[in-house]
Design an enzyme around this catalytic site. Structure first.
Site, short mmCIF file in Angstrom:
data_model
loop_
_atom_site.label_atom_id
_atom_site.label_comp_id
_atom_site.label_asym_id
_atom_site.label_seq_id
_atom_site.Cartn_x
_atom_site.Cartn_y
_atom_site.Cartn_z
CE LYS A 188 -1.94 2.78 3.05
NZ LYS A 188 -1.91 4.01 2.25
CD GLU A 263 14.02 1.44 8.27
OE1 GLU A 263 14.53 2.53 8.60
OE2 GLU A 263 14.58 0.35 8.45
CD GLU A 395 10.28 13.09 11.00
OE1 GLU A 395 9.12 12.68 11.22
OE2 GLU A 395 11.12 12.42 10.37
P1 NAD Z 1 2.41 8.40 7.78
O1 NAD Z 1 2.78 7.64 9.00
O2 NAD Z 1 1.34 9.42 7.89
O3 NAD Z 1 1.93 7.40 6.62
C1 NAD Z 1 2.74 6.34 6.17
C2 NAD Z 1 1.86 5.28 5.56
O4 NAD Z 1 1.03 4.73 6.58
C3 NAD Z 1 0.92 5.80 4.47
O5 NAD Z 1 0.83 4.83 3.43
C4 NAD Z 1 -0.40 5.91 5.21
O6 NAD Z 1 -1.53 5.81 4.37
C5 NAD Z 1 -0.31 4.72 6.14
N1 NAD Z 1 -1.20 4.77 7.30
C6 NAD Z 1 -1.80 5.85 7.86
N2 NAD Z 1 -2.60 5.46 8.88
C7 NAD Z 1 -2.51 4.12 8.97
C8 NAD Z 1 -3.10 3.13 9.81
N3 NAD Z 1 -3.98 3.46 10.76
N4 NAD Z 1 -2.75 1.83 9.63
C9 NAD Z 1 -1.86 1.48 8.67
N5 NAD Z 1 -1.30 2.36 7.82
C10 NAD Z 1 -1.61 3.67 7.97
O7 NAD Z 1 3.77 9.02 7.22
P2 NAD Z 1 3.94 9.99 5.99
O8 NAD Z 1 3.44 11.34 6.40
O9 NAD Z 1 3.41 9.36 4.76
O10 NAD Z 1 5.54 10.01 5.85
C11 NAD Z 1 6.35 10.83 6.58
C12 NAD Z 1 6.98 10.08 7.76
O11 NAD Z 1 7.69 8.94 7.27
C13 NAD Z 1 8.01 10.91 8.49
O12 NAD Z 1 7.83 10.76 9.88
C14 NAD Z 1 9.34 10.29 8.05
O13 NAD Z 1 10.39 10.47 8.96
C15 NAD Z 1 8.98 8.87 7.89
N6 NAD Z 1 9.95 8.21 7.02
C16 NAD Z 1 10.88 7.37 7.56
C17 NAD Z 1 11.85 6.77 6.75
C18 NAD Z 1 12.87 5.84 7.32
O14 NAD Z 1 13.45 5.10 6.54
N7 NAD Z 1 13.13 5.83 8.61
C19 NAD Z 1 11.84 7.02 5.38
C20 NAD Z 1 10.88 7.89 4.87
C21 NAD Z 1 9.93 8.47 5.69
#
Ligand code: NAD
Length: 502
Positions: A188, A263, A395
């Site tokens: 997803k 991650e 962050e």
């Molecule tokens: P997010 O946590 O809002 O969303 C990530 C994914 O989770 C999306 O596909 C979203 O639809 C899904 N999601 C949302 N609610 C969910 C639920 N209840 N159950 C399951 N899945 C759900 O993050 P974002 O805003 O898309 O991305 C930014 C974040 O990602 C930042 O905090 C960044 O640091 C982190 N990030 C980490 C790495 C790493 O390798 N450590 C790499 C890239 C991004």
């Protein structure tokens, strides 16, 4: 001052509709699709199927069948490797299409995304090599009556959930390793940037992946992601995203004790000593803070500068930041593109306001940029930041650099380790002892020495503390998608446990 690259209206863009891949078939959404407005141009550029809970369940059961019935897990490593290599070639062949989609949906500079697609091709090829080298262990040292063999078996069905900031690169850090191990998957992507992941589905079908081995279900987290993290037929969840949703993912997966790989966020320090090559550092500081508009888990968003050099270094970073080209992601000269959504831009601005109210000073930037379309933010430097301020601990996920100072090496280490995150860090010094001490004492998954945000498919990546769990890339990555099984084999007559000896 910021160098502005004005976006020009999208004339030739045709809105693309993306479907879902379930059990080898392309499916339309049953309900209204999700519209994606380009963050740089403010117009609709794609429509993605809004998957439902039942779509997610059907995809999971398809992956379950593909794993339990085969043939994928039972194929040889060489056969799986061949499919992954074909996929890599097809990604390379469609690189420009993939790069354009990520640029327009995520607002990322096109020249940067081209690099991400090329990096992804390399990762798919690297994972293909691991498909052939994955192996267990044997123990021939347990006496004449025993031979022990430790197998590494594919863990089963993996749910892969990715964020919007590196749409194609992050799925490449997960999926090929899961496939190399013999797993099947449901993927997803973020609902904001699904296009390139859906194209990956087309590529995998063309590469000869059997139906059901990879299913792609687009849609929102609460609807699709929640099922992917709770369904009993899923064995492992590999999630990249925010720490808040990572925590929820772990709690959801705990109900059926799934393996979890996370991650998550970062607030990564760069620690700089007076003897460093400051010319090299200034460039790395600007790159680390503003690459991907700071919407990067690895962003070097916390500078921890020795107090004796702080004033001069900040002035030089500001001079350099003023030359960064911000604006149209489709211009190959652009270095910083758009901010992902208007709501996210508000969040970044609120952090800057909050920092000023608590005593920090905007030394450079600080303002949003109005191009008459999309949403953009100027590269920003906040000086006088104290370790307990929100902007030093949380962050921001925008082009905002927080500057802190230290007097002693021990103080620098204490500041670096004083927050909940531990993804990566940088140290700058010509002194070997200083670099190694920082490298060993700072609690983070990657420590860069006299460089920042370099990487290779061979090098593991992941976080300490609340930055995550598990490692991606490197040969550990494929092992993460396996279960260990012990074959304890007896040779010759077995002594009965209740018959007294002699
Ligand atoms: P997010 O946590 O809002 O969303 C990530 C994914 O989770 C999306 O596909 C979203 O639809 C899904 N999601 C949302 N609610 C969910 C639920 N209840 N159950 C399951 N899945 C759900 O993050 P974002 O805003 O898309 O991305 C930014 C974040 O990602 C930042 O905090 C960044 O640091 C982190 N990030 C980490 C790495 C790493 O390798 N450590 C790499 C890239 C991004």
């Amino acid at each position: 001052m910021t160098v502005l690259v004005h976006p020009t209206a999208l004339k030739d863009h045709k809105v693309r509709d993306f479907r879902m891949l379930i059990d080898g078939r392309w499916e339309e959404a049953k309900g209204a699709p999700i519209d994606r407005i380009a963050p740089s141009h403010g117009v609709m550029v794609s429509r993605v199927a809004a998957g439902t809970k039942s779509d997610a369940e059907r995809a999971i059961l398809s992956a379950r069948r593909a794993f339990d019935v085969g043939p994928w897990p039972g194929m040889t490593g060489a056969e799986r490797s061949a499919v992954l290599l074909r996929a890599a070639d097809l990604i390379a062949a469609r690189a420009e299409e993939l790069a354009y989609l990520d640029a327009i949906e995520a607002g990322k500079p096109i020249s940067q995304v081209r690099g991400e697609i090329a990096g992804s091709v390399d990762i798919w090829r690297y994972a293909a090599a691991l498909a052939r080298t994955l192996h267990g262990e044997s123990y021939n040292t347990l006496g004449d009556g025993t031979l022990g063999v430790v197998l590494r078996e594919a863990i089963g069905v993996v749910s892969i959930i990715t964020p919007w900031n590196f749409p194609f690169l992050i799925v490449a850090q997960k999926l090929p390793f899961a496939l190399a191990a013999g797993c099947t998957a449901v993927v997803k992507p973020s609902e904001l940037t699904s296009g390139s992941t859906v194209l990956l589905g087309e590529i995998l079908m063309e590469a000869g992946l059997p139906a059901g081995v990879v299913n792609i279900v687009t849609g929102t987290g609460p609807e699709v992601g929640a099922v992917m993290t709770t369904h009993p037929a899923v064995d492992m969840v590999s999630f990249t995203g925010s720490t808040a949703i990572g925590r929820l993912t772990m709690a959801n997966a705990a109900q059926t004790l799934k393996k979890v790989s996370l991650e998550l966020g970062g607030k990564n320090p760069q620690i700089v000593f007076p003897d460093a090559d400051l010319d090299a550092f200034i460039d790395a500081a600007v790159f680390g803070a503003y690459f991907n508009a700071g919407e990067c888990c690895n962003a070097g968003s916390r500078l921890i500068l020795h107090a004796s050099i702080a004033g001069d270094v900040v002035r030089r970073i500001a001079d350099h930041a003023a030359k960064v080209r911000v604006g149209d992601p489709l211009d190959p000269e652009t270095q910083v593109g758009a901010i992902i959504t208007p709501q996210h831009l508000e969040k970044i601005s609120a952090y800057i306001d909050g920092a000023q109210k608590t005593g920090a000073e905007v030394t450079h930037g600080g303002e949003t940029l109005n191009f008459g379309m999309g949403q953009f933010m100027a590269p920003t430097i906040l000086s006088g930041v104290q370790p307990d301020m929100a902007v030093a601990r949380e962050e921001v996920f925008g082009p905002v650099l927080s500057v802190l100072t230290f007097q002693t090496r021990e103080e620098a280490i204490a500041i670096a380790n004083s927050i909940d995150y531990g993804l990566s860090a940088g140290v700058w010094s010509r002194d070997f002892d200083t670099c190694l001490t920082i490298g060993r004492k700072v609690r983070a998954g990657t420590i860069w020495m006299n460089t920042f945000m370099d990487g290779a498919s061979e090098l593991p990546f992941g976080g300490f503390k609340q930055s995550g769990l598990g490692r991606e890339l490197g040969h550990h990555a494929v092992e993460d998608y396996t279960e260990i099984k012990t074959l304890n084999m007896h040779i010759g007559a077995r002594t009965s446990w209740w018959v007294p000896k002699g």
